[in-house]
Design an enzyme around this catalytic site. Structure first.
Site, PDB file in Angstrom:
ATOM      1  N   GLU A 303       0.822  -1.212   0.000  1.00  0.00           N
ATOM      2  CA  GLU A 303       0.000   0.000   0.000  1.00  0.00           C
ATOM      3  C   GLU A 303       0.857   1.263   0.000  1.00  0.00           C
ATOM      4  O   GLU A 303       0.457   2.299  -0.545  1.00  0.00           O
ATOM      5  CB  GLU A 303      -0.961  -0.008   1.187  1.00  0.00           C
ATOM      6  CG  GLU A 303      -1.898  -1.214   1.241  1.00  0.00           C
ATOM      7  CD  GLU A 303      -2.683  -1.441  -0.040  1.00  0.00           C
ATOM      8  OE1 GLU A 303      -2.875  -0.480  -0.819  1.00  0.00           O
ATOM      9  OE2 GLU A 303      -3.099  -2.596  -0.289  1.00  0.00           O
ATOM     10  N   HIS A 306       1.578   2.086  -3.600  1.00  0.00           N
ATOM     11  CA  HIS A 306       0.476   2.837  -4.206  1.00  0.00           C
ATOM     12  C   HIS A 306       0.529   4.302  -3.783  1.00  0.00           C
ATOM     13  O   HIS A 306       0.348   5.217  -4.596  1.00  0.00           O
ATOM     14  CB  HIS A 306      -0.870   2.258  -3.761  1.00  0.00           C
ATOM     15  CG  HIS A 306      -1.296   1.036  -4.497  1.00  0.00           C
ATOM     16  ND1 HIS A 306      -1.316   0.953  -5.877  1.00  0.00           N
ATOM     17  CD2 HIS A 306      -1.754  -0.167  -4.045  1.00  0.00           C
ATOM     18  CE1 HIS A 306      -1.758  -0.242  -6.241  1.00  0.00           C
ATOM     19  NE2 HIS A 306      -2.029  -0.937  -5.153  1.00  0.00           N
ATOM     20  N   HIS A 309       3.170   6.266  -5.498  1.00  0.00           N
ATOM     21  CA  HIS A 309       2.789   6.472  -6.896  1.00  0.00           C
ATOM     22  C   HIS A 309       1.895   7.708  -7.016  1.00  0.00           C
ATOM     23  O   HIS A 309       2.005   8.484  -7.971  1.00  0.00           O
ATOM     24  CB  HIS A 309       2.049   5.226  -7.393  1.00  0.00           C
ATOM     25  CG  HIS A 309       1.918   5.152  -8.884  1.00  0.00           C
ATOM     26  ND1 HIS A 309       1.124   4.211  -9.504  1.00  0.00           N
ATOM     27  CD2 HIS A 309       2.477   5.874  -9.885  1.00  0.00           C
ATOM     28  CE1 HIS A 309       1.206   4.358 -10.816  1.00  0.00           C
ATOM     29  NE2 HIS A 309       2.010   5.366 -11.070  1.00  0.00           N
TER      30      HIS A 309
END
Length: 512
Positions: A303, A306, A309
């Protein structure tokens, strides 16, 4: 999604006999005991939150308890189990699939699977099915051998004649200890939440030169929630994110990351991205410090990938900033990529810290843990492929004259691919939220597709050094900062110098 959450919250089991909770780790028992005390009672109160369910299925010696809890979990939001029909998703699934098919036809596609991949890396539905079938060929025989080994072990060492679905995790843990001399419960002692977070932030600092700093005094929706700011190598603020890491009543299960605010530039100001990182770990309480299983550590890193990102993007158009606009079958690249550092000795030295002594993982335990990395990998791969094939087929093969055929297709896929047993009462599709309410419809294959990208990307770090700053900057510039401003294949080829190769994943998973 609401039905799954409500069905899960509706079930609980109060236990007073210590024999019934034999084998369950002390940390999980303390959580169950605390839960009972909050209800004004004694004993242990078990619920269907994932940490509790996982602990019971993996460690509880009482087979009857494992069976009861397995049935409650596998029948959530269905016509079976302890709340049969009360939160049933059967009609809702039919309606969703019918509407998706209608939408696809209105837009000129033959089915929703074609519409789904129109904005993905994969170019045709045949390419997706070929990709999945190819992985089945590599994994199925190995998975069958792994299950045969597990069955033989359970019979020889524990007199278990035939494994039921609620026996698999229990005897798998014992087999892992037998073969690799590694106990998941022992490993967990070395991963307090705070040490894992600090270690993860040190990893990204070494990779990209960024700093992650906790900011106090921010308004939050729960006392467990924290807020962090991310600064680039030049000291400039790049963004921020909240963490909501612990399980609680009424909270959706699982783990995910999302964006609240996306990067945007005007002539006067830069709006930095703000995101959230959510998990469902066991909380700290009284004299117990929250510690994570190694699987939990991997989840947090996933996570965090993510989240980075979303935050490290330099794209200022919100529609393609961060992970917005990124092809769904590539969106898991940064997250699955980050998981690799959870297995590296150099990184584990500062990720791990015994909750009492502060010492990192001892060398012998580390080696045993690393040797078990591919333990039952083929069985896990086949499980993921069942989900992916089922998801793609119910959208690809939908026929209005026949209806959704959800359970029919689920059984067909399992008959051709599965190696593990499934109970007759199981209704897995009814609580498969990823494809019915979380954006992965006709796209669950993305996890394996992106796994190829992630394994191949990490292989470059294996060649140059897992903390090689030059390689880290190349990944940052080519992938993380680009968002959806250009195709994911272009991003990957710029970083790796070529198209991705499936062999990297097969090698990582021991399936070559």
């Amino acid at each position: 999604q609401k039905n799954v959450l409500d069905a899960g919250n509706a079930w609980s089991k109060h236990i007073f006999d210590p024999k019934s909770v034999s084998g369950i780790p002390e940390t999980d028992l303390k959580t169950a005991q605390e839960r009972a005390e909050k209800k004004g009672s004694r004993g242990w109160l078990l619920t269907l939150d994932l940490p509790t369910y996982g602990a019971v299925m993996t460690y509880a010696d009482d087979q009857a308890l494992r069976r009861e809890m397995h049935e409650a979990y596998m029948t959530r939001a269905s016509d079976q189990g302890p709340h049969a029909g009360e939160y049933d998703n059967t009609d809702i699934m039919d309606q969703i699939l019918a509407l998706r098919h209608e939408e696809a036809c209105m837009l000129g596609f033959r089915n929703f699977a074609e519409l789904s991949i129109y904005t993905k890396m994969a170019e045709t539905t045949d390419e997706v099915m070929s990709f999945l079938d190819n992985l089945v060929v590599h994994a199925h025989t190995a998975a069958r051998k792994e299950f045969e080994e597990l069955s033989a072990f359970a019979k020889e060492h524990h007199a278990a004649e035939k494994l039921a679905p609620w026996d698999v995790a229990y005897y798998s843990e014992k087999l892992k200890q037998h073969h690799h001399n590694v106990s998941s419960e022992e490993v967990q002692k070395y991963f307090p939440v705070t040490s894992v977070m600090e270690g993860a932030f040190e990893v990204v600092k070494r990779l990209y030169g960024i700093r992650v700093c906790e900011i106090k005094g921010i308004d939050v929706w729960h006392p467990d929630v924290k807020f962090f700011e991310v600064y680039g190598p030049d000291g400039q603020l790049r963004g921020g994110f909240y963490t909501d890491l612990y399980v609680r009543t009424g909270k959706q299960g699982g783990a995910w990351a999302d964006g609240f605010v996306y990067r945007r530039c005007t002539s006067h100001v830069v709006q930095v991205p703000i995101g959230v990182l959510v998990c469902n770990f066991q909380p700290s309480f009284a004299d117990y410090v929250s510690t994570l299983t190694h699987n939990d550590v991997v989840t947090f890193f996933h996570e965090l990938g993510h989240t980075l990102h979303n935050i490290l993007t330099t794209v200022s158009e919100p529609g393609v900033s961060g992970f917005a606009g990124v092809e769904r079958d590539a969106i898991e690249l940064p997250s699955q990529f980050m998981e690799n550092w959870c297995w590296e000795e150099e990184a584990l030295a500062f990720i791990s810290s015994h909750h009492e002594t502060g010492k990192p993982l001892p060398e012998e335990l580390l080696k045993n843990m690393q040797s078990s990395r591919n333990f039952q990998t083929a069985m896990f791969t086949v499980r993921q492929l069942i989900f992916a094939l089922f998801d793609f087929r119910i959208h690809l093969e939908y026929d209005p004259s026949q209806g959704a055929r959800v359970m029919e297709i689920w059984k067909e896929v399992r008959e051709s691919v599965a190696v593990l047993p499934e109970a007759s009462f199981a209704r897995t599709p009814h609580n498969f939220m990823h494809i019915f309410s979380m954006g992965y419809s006709a796209g669950y294959y993305s996890y394996k597709w992106a796994d190829v990208l992630a394994a191949d990307a990490f292989s470059k770090f294996q060649e140059n050094g897992i903390f090689d700053r030059k390689t880290g900057n190349e990944f940052l510039n080519s992938v993380l900062e680009r968002g959806g401003s250009r195709g994911a294949m272009e991003n990957f080829k710029e970083f790796r110098g070529r198209e991705p190769e499936v062999a990297a994943l097969l090698k990582k998973d021991g399936l070559l």
